[in-house]
Design an enzyme around this catalytic site. Structure first.
Site, PDB file in Angstrom:
ATOM      1  N   GLY A  40       5.020   4.720   7.202  1.00  0.00           N
ATOM      2  CA  GLY A  40       6.266   4.591   7.182  1.00  0.00           C
ATOM      3  C   GLY A  40       7.148   3.817   5.870  1.00  0.00           C
ATOM      4  O   GLY A  40       7.917   4.524   5.353  1.00  0.00           O
TER       5      GLY A  40
ATOM      6  N   GLU B 248       4.247  -6.341   2.376  1.00  0.00           N
ATOM      7  CA  GLU B 248       5.085  -6.037   1.152  1.00  0.00           C
ATOM      8  C   GLU B 248       4.787  -6.644  -0.145  1.00  0.00           C
ATOM      9  O   GLU B 248       5.325  -6.041  -1.131  1.00  0.00           O
ATOM     10  CB  GLU B 248       6.659  -6.022   1.792  1.00  0.00           C
TER      11      GLU B 248
END
Ligand code: FES
Ligand code: FES
Lengths: 701, 166
Positions: A243, A667
């Site tokens: 995603g 991230e």
């Protein structure tokens, strides 16, 4: 201080629990949901999308499509049901004749087979009164546009603008100043699994098997948009084929699937976006223009740092990427400024893409620092170390832990930085110019405020429940490790169930917050469980808890840091750019599972490599269309693009973040990568590329 | 009238009719409910739909099902031996969506290599190339992985190759 768990299962490099299913391909993704018992044969949905960037539908002829054998319905703004809420314009699917961007859904065909639905969609005729899309105004991002505006806040609730001291004075008085403009392009998340939903409306209840990073967020959105009660909607998502933010918030495809299911009660409707449609309907990373200003003493001490960001949003809905935010935390300087301005264009709605804010926002500053280092004749690692702040530069609050300097030193050591000759364009090996570069990484440690977990004794096992998501992050594996340590039992006796709104409410899998948030809720539930039932619980004993607030968040700034080192080779004749070595060293708290964490960091760095060399969505400003809207032309790294890639981490004990001591690893790997590569490309060639990606035309210059 | 065709998939025989426009991928996924091969692009650009047809790796999204009457198809669900375990040990995946295609492709690579087929990075065409990192990377580059598991994928292929030759 939180009570940090004694690590027993935590820290072990256990295999993924869902690995066996994934390597055989038997893990079930949204579009593969078996037809539930009692439901009729499945129906397939295909959409017709707008071919103008702005205008009105004046005629929509569905006769030929409807006449096709096997077509069940053609939904248009004239025939689709009225939604209870159209407040979110992105989700107001088929509600009126207005077109706000190219690629918007203007009709949906439901048929007995996918082939028929596709043929029928091609037979729908649409005529538009297109408002001429003036090349200048409508879809082109430029810093000198006269219609730039100041958003109220930027993403994640950050202030739009900040200022400390007086940046103008700093620039006027400092012996060395630097002003440069950097650009990052429009990008698309492109998870390998296209956004997909299987939907079933029984007449009273809606079930969505949706590919999402948050089942609860999808449910709440659908409840609101359709005016249903929460009990009427169930969202299920055991597996997500990636995603990277695009499945963090529901897009128009989810509403379309629900509309379609409600038009065909009792049938399972399957709707998967095509890869091409994803470029308009699944969000994108806004392009950014970053003006950087640095004011420095000759010894490299920064007197001032400023970033002024211009980026795009859609007229349909605002999204303001927080690109200037990392500059608020990275380096010490008494005078500082960060600003964000937006251009609202006739483009699809931008959204989250891996490390929104930090990822694009660490390109400009980290290249600017490299340029300053060159100007001053100071080593770029050393320049960063000299500007290491003692406390968070803007708020004055201490860091709960900050090990950027240690990462820089450890990375330099591993990479063999010490003997680096700073001269650019001087090393040629076998026809390739060779260079090395460095940049820093940062990502905030985020704990979402809402998540609930339960723990229950079942047989001789302990079962945790939380409606969270594993999009490849490893949550299925890591959460049992955490729960086992919280309960003080063997990890093999613990299960954690995810991905269903029938489970307790969980926050979105985003912001690298999953382990921290859901883990905290599970640890709290385990404490309740032990308090209530002791060490010898009986069958069915159960406790629940919410993620507790962390008072330390008021006192400390919490962030993970890292340093990335790249070796770049640029072919002297063709300009081809390769990255034979890319090393990252991170300080991101305690690592719960080294095997899955390493994959997360490497995956982030790989996407960062794509940002550096490959990825850009080319938006035609005349038509508002992304012209390279597939995987043949929107290039992402392939296997052979990735050479010697390494991710390492330092032992970091942070007693303030949460009971696991974790900071999140999803991230930070993508942050700083592109700057490290760009700095190395300059070192190889002497050509400074300030707009990504670094393609051969730019380095041949 | 839709034509009839017979396929063997992972050892089981299926006889079915299908729309002549149906790709092998859609036939497997939609018609037969065999969802191990994935659809990432439907245009031959990602490799997620890779299966073995009569022993060779093919992109099932670019293959019309009716052209493969009588074929023997193997999906990742039908691949045994060291590959699946090697992928798990090396953590050669994250979300798992490209993975069945990677596993099928890897099986194809091992077979092609065993037959002595060179690749574009093979330096010496007169000798069987060693299956080193560069060879594996090149041969596996038709399978995109957005999660960026390439390093693990190469390690898995290397391990499986070693196990096969032992
Ligand atoms: S789905 Fe066949 S190559 Fe992408
Ligand atoms: S494992 Fe997610 S795309 Fe490869």
């Amino acid at each position: 201080m939180t009570d940090v768990l004694e690590p027993r299962a935590i820290g072990r490099d256990l295999l993924r629990r869902d690995g066996g299913l994934k390597v055989r391909g038997t893990a079930v993704y949204a579009d593969e949901t078996p037809v539930p018992e009692g439901a009729g044969p499945p129906a397939y949905c295909r959409v017709v999308t707008s071919t103008v960037a702005r205008g009105r539908i004046v005629d929509l002829d569905t006769t030929a499509a409807e006449a096709l054998d096997g077509v069940q319905r053609v939904l248009t703004h004239a025939t689709a049901e009225h939604l209870a809420s159209t407040e979110d314009r992105e989700l107001a699917v088929l509600q009126d004749a207005e077109v706000g961007f190219r690629g918007q859904i203007v009709a949906a065909v439901l048929a007995d087979s996918d082939e028929i639905a596709r043929e029928a969609a091609g037979l729908v005729e649409v005529r538009y009164a297109a408002e001429a899309t003036n090349a200048e105004l409508r879809a082109e991002l430029r810093a000198d546009r006269t219609d730039l505006y100041t958003p109220e806040k930027v993403n994640a609730g950050h202030e739009t603008d900040t200022a400390t001291g007086n940046m103008d004075d700093a620039l006027a008085l400092a012996p060395v100043t630097l002003e440069r403009t950097y650009r990052t392009p429009m990008q698309h998340n492109n998870p390998m699994e296209p956004h997909a939903t299987s939907a079933l409306w029984t007449g009273t209840h809606l079930t969505l098997w949706d590919s999402t990073q948050s089942v609860h967020r999808v449910r709440d959105t659908v409840v609101q948009v359709f005016g249903l009660a929460p009990e009427q909607v169930r969202v299920v998502c055991p597996y997500v084929g990636g995603g990277f933010g695009s499945k963090g918030t529901p897009h128009a495809n989810v509403v379309t699937a629900a509309l379609a299911a409600r038009a065909l009660p009792g049938r399972l409707v399957r709707f998967a976006l095509t890869r091409q449609e994803m470029f308009a309907l699944a969000g994108h990373r806004t392009p950014t223009i970053q003006r950087l200003q640095l004011a420095a003493e000759r010894d490299g001490t920064l007197r001032g740092i400023a970033i002024d960001v211009v980026e795009q949003t859609s007229k349909v809905k605002e999204f303001a990427e927080q690109t200037g935010v990392p500059t608020r935390t990275m380096y010490a300087a008494p005078n500082r400024r960060t600003t964000h301005r937006l251009a609202a264009l006739d483009v699809p709605v931008p959204s989250w893409m891996r490390a929104p804010g930090e990822c694009p926002g660490m390109f400009g500053p980290e290249v600017a620092l490299d340029e300053l280092a060159v100007e001053l004749g100071i080593d770029p690692v050393e320049l960063r170390i000299r500007n290491e702040p003692e406390v968070d530069p803007e708020t004055g609050r201490p860091f709960s832990s900050r090990n950027l300097v240690a990462c820089l030193r450890a990375g330099a050591e591993r990479f063999g930085w010490a003997d680096r000759d700073p001269e650019p364009g001087t090393r040629r090996v076998d026809g390739w110019w060779v260079g090395t570069g460095v940049a820093a990484s940062v990502y905030p440690t985020i704990r979402m405020t809402k998540s609930t977990a339960t723990v229950r004794r079942e047989g001789d096992r302990y079962v945790g429940r939380i409606g969270a998501a594993d999009l490849g992050t490893g949550a299925y594996t890591v959460l049992p490790q955490i729960l086992a340590d919280a309960l003080g039992v063997d990890e093999a006796r613990v299960d954690v169930l995810l991905g269903d709104t029938d489970l307790p409410e969980a926050s979105v899998a985003g912001g690298s917050s999953g382990t921290t948030t859901w883990g905290s809720a599970l640890v709290e539930a385990a404490r309740e469980f032990r308090d209530e039932f002791g060490d010898d619980p009986r069958e069915g004993d159960e406790a629940a808890a919410d993620v507790p607030p962390n008072p330390a968040e008021q006192e400390y700034v919490m962030s993970a840091f890292g340093a990335q080192f790249a070796e770049v080779r640029v072919h002297a004749d063709t300009g081809e750019v390769r990255v034979p070595r890319l090393y990252g060293v991170f300080a991101c708290g305690r690592i719960v599972n080294p095997r899955t964490a390493r994959s997360q960091l490497l995956g982030g760095m790989t996407m960062g490599l794509g940002m550096a060399l490959h990825e850009q969505s080319l938006l035609d400003p005349r038509t508002g269309a992304v012209v390279n809207h597939d995987l043949a032309e929107y290039h992402v790294p392939a296997n052979a693009d990735v050479a010697d890639l390494q991710a390492h981490w330092l032992d970091e004990d942070d007693p303030y973040v949460n009971p696991m001591g974790s900071k999140g690893v999803g991230e930070i790997g993508i942050v700083g990568t592109a700057a490290a590569v760009a700095n190395a490309a300059w070192h190889a060639t002497g050509v400074r590329v300030r707009d990504l990606p670094i393609t051969l035309d730019k380095v041949l210059g | 009238m839709d034509p009839e065709l017979t396929l063997t998939v992972d050892g089981a025989t299926h006889t079915t009719t299908c729309d002549t426009r149906t790709s092998l991928l859609d036939l497997l996924r939609r018609r037969l409910g065999i969802t191990s091969p994935k659809k990432g692009c439907d245009h031959g650009q990602c490799g997620a739909c890779t299966v073995l047809v009569d022993g060779r790796r093919v992109l099932s999204c670019l293959t019309l099902a009716v052209t493969r009457d009588g074929a023997e198809v193997v999906t990742a669900a039908g691949i045994d031996g060291p590959l699946p375990q090697a992928f798990q040990e090396a953590d050669g995946f994250q979300c798992g969506y490209c993975t069945p295609g990677q596993v099928c492709s890897a099986a194809g690579v091992l077979d092609e290599h065993a037959r002595g087929w060179p690749s574009v990075v093979t330096a010496d065409l007169t000798d069987t190339p060693a299956l080193d990192d560069a060879e594996i990377a090149e041969r596996m580059s038709g399978n995109l992985c957005r999660c960026g598991a390439y390093k693990g994928i190469r390690e898995a292929v290397r391990t499986a190759a070693g196990a096969a030759t032992r």
